[in-house]
Design a protein around this motif. Structure first.
Motif, mmCIF file in Angstrom:
data_model
loop_
_atom_site.group_PDB
_atom_site.id
_atom_site.type_symbol
_atom_site.label_atom_id
_atom_site.label_comp_id
_atom_site.label_asym_id
_atom_site.label_seq_id
_atom_site.Cartn_x
_atom_site.Cartn_y
_atom_site.Cartn_z
ATOM 1 N N GLY A 1 20.250 22.736 -5.529
ATOM 2 C CA GLY A 1 21.373 22.820 -4.767
ATOM 3 C C GLY A 1 21.874 21.694 -4.094
ATOM 4 O O GLY A 1 23.205 21.540 -3.781
ATOM 5 N N LEU A 2 21.022 20.689 -3.894
ATOM 6 C CA LEU A 2 21.370 19.339 -3.266
ATOM 7 C C LEU A 2 21.914 18.327 -4.264
ATOM 8 O O LEU A 2 22.840 17.692 -3.670
ATOM 9 N N TRP A 3 21.459 18.503 -5.255
ATOM 10 C CA TRP A 3 22.147 17.209 -6.325
ATOM 11 C C TRP A 3 23.699 17.542 -6.264
ATOM 12 O O TRP A 3 24.371 16.242 -6.380
ATOM 13 N N PRO A 4 24.335 18.579 -6.307
ATOM 14 C CA PRO A 4 25.771 18.519 -6.470
ATOM 15 C C PRO A 4 26.631 17.948 -5.076
ATOM 16 O O PRO A 4 27.519 17.227 -5.123
ATOM 17 N N LEU A 5 25.611 18.093 -3.957
ATOM 18 C CA LEU A 5 26.123 17.634 -2.480
ATOM 19 C C LEU A 5 25.770 15.817 -2.827
ATOM 20 O O LEU A 5 26.974 15.266 -2.278
ATOM 21 N N VAL A 6 24.772 15.621 -3.451
ATOM 22 C CA VAL A 6 24.635 14.112 -3.715
ATOM 23 C C VAL A 6 25.974 13.490 -4.495
ATOM 24 O O VAL A 6 26.437 12.535 -3.916
ATOM 25 N N HIS A 7 26.146 14.276 -5.575
ATOM 26 C CA HIS A 7 27.207 13.802 -6.498
ATOM 27 C C HIS A 7 28.461 13.680 -5.827
ATOM 28 O O HIS A 7 29.236 12.790 -5.853
ATOM 29 N N ALA A 8 28.809 14.619 -5.020
ATOM 30 C CA ALA A 8 30.076 14.733 -4.319
ATOM 31 C C ALA A 8 30.375 13.869 -3.319
ATOM 32 O O ALA A 8 31.427 13.171 -3.346
ATOM 33 N N GLU A 9 29.391 13.462 -2.637
ATOM 34 C CA GLU A 9 29.403 12.504 -1.823
ATOM 35 C C GLU A 9 29.580 10.838 -2.373
ATOM 36 O O GLU A 9 30.343 10.021 -1.902
ATOM 37 N N ARG A 10 28.785 10.703 -3.380
ATOM 38 C CA ARG A 10 29.096 9.574 -4.166
ATOM 39 C C ARG A 10 30.496 9.410 -4.673
ATOM 40 O O ARG A 10 31.034 8.361 -4.645
ATOM 41 N N ALA A 11 30.744 10.432 -5.342
ATOM 42 C CA ALA A 11 32.258 10.623 -5.802
ATOM 43 C C ALA A 11 33.189 10.108 -4.716
ATOM 44 O O ALA A 11 34.284 9.533 -5.070
ATOM 45 N N ALA A 12 33.267 10.654 -3.900
ATOM 46 C CA ALA A 12 33.952 10.575 -2.480
ATOM 47 C C ALA A 12 33.953 9.151 -2.101
ATOM 48 O O ALA A 12 35.064 8.632 -1.848
ATOM 49 N N LEU A 13 32.815 8.485 -2.058
ATOM 50 C CA LEU A 13 32.705 7.027 -1.839
ATOM 51 C C LEU A 13 33.307 6.212 -2.632
ATOM 52 O O LEU A 13 34.168 5.297 -2.350
ATOM 53 N N ALA A 14 33.248 6.639 -3.997
ATOM 54 C CA ALA A 14 33.822 5.786 -4.854
ATOM 55 C C ALA A 14 35.451 5.541 -4.912
ATOM 56 O O ALA A 14 36.103 4.384 -5.062
#
Length: 223
Positions: free
Chosen positions: A15-28
């Motif tokens: 459940g945490l990996w999608p949160l990681v990916h969302a934060e990276r995408a938002a930062l990019a």
């Protein structure tokens, strides 16, 4: 036949990996239109520009446990030296290169020998290290911040956090995160996370009898 649920720890991890990916995408997305001068802005991570912090995030998302161990040995167990070495490898020739390399790892699940929640911490904390000096703001989901606050509140892995808040009672004003007892430190969950990880600037957003103590402890932190 009922399919048994996976163990709680496994559910939390997946459940945490999608949160990681969302934060990276938002930062990019937030960094897409920076000028060269903005890329050279000092970050909240001591001694690093915002561009260098982004390269560090790329390095962390590209580092397997085997490669991490090989780097540790190569650097003779000087962990700071290994971090600097990996950062240089992922910096690229220009800021555009740095951002392109980061975009390539947005959905990566590669990590050094750390829990997934630590990778979420990398994305959120270093994301703020980059955003705040640039005057950028992100409205983080509380469902992302709460498990991260709970992790830092109970761990000194990677960054001293649990030790920094020892004897203090932290209470989030925008979510369910709390710690047990002591002089009160209250405020937004994000500010609590950033203060726990040594970003003294965020203490300005906190209130309570324990804020002065936390500010003093955060002021001695390394980036």
């Amino acid at each position: 036949m009922t399919t048994p649920e996976p163990p709680t720890d496994l559910r939390r991890t997946t459940g945490l990996w999608p949160l990681v990916h969302a934060e990276r995408a938002a930062l990019a997305t937030d960094l897409a239109d920076l000028t060269d001068r903005q890329w050279a802005t000092p970050s909240l991570s001591t001694g690093l520009t915002v561009r260098e912090v982004l390269a560090h995030l790329t390095a962390a998302a590209s580092l397997t446990p085997v490669r991490w161990l090989a780097g540790v040995i190569r650097c003779r167990f000087d962990f700071d030296k290994q971090v600097a070495m990996r950062l240089a490898q992922h910096l690229g020739a220009t800021p555009a290169d740095t951002l392109a390399r980061f975009r390539q790892v947005v959905t990566s699940t590669t990590k050094p020998p750390l829990p997934v929640v630590a990778m979420l911490g990398e994305a959120v904390v270093h994301g703020e290290d980059i955003r705040r000096p640039l005057g950028l703001r992100r409205d983080y989901p509380i469902s992302t911040l709460t498990p991260l606050a709970e992790y830092y509140g109970g761990s000194d892995l990677v960054v001293l956090a649990k030790g920094r808040i020892g004897g203090l009672r932290l209470v989030a004003t925008d979510g369910p995160f709390t710690t047990v007892s002591g002089p009160l430190v209250s405020g937004p969950t994000l500010a609590l996370i950033m203060a726990m990880t040594g970003r003294v600037r965020y203490c300005e957003e906190l209130e309570g009898d324990g804020v002065a103590v936390l500010r003093d402890r955060s002021a001695t932190a390394r980036g």
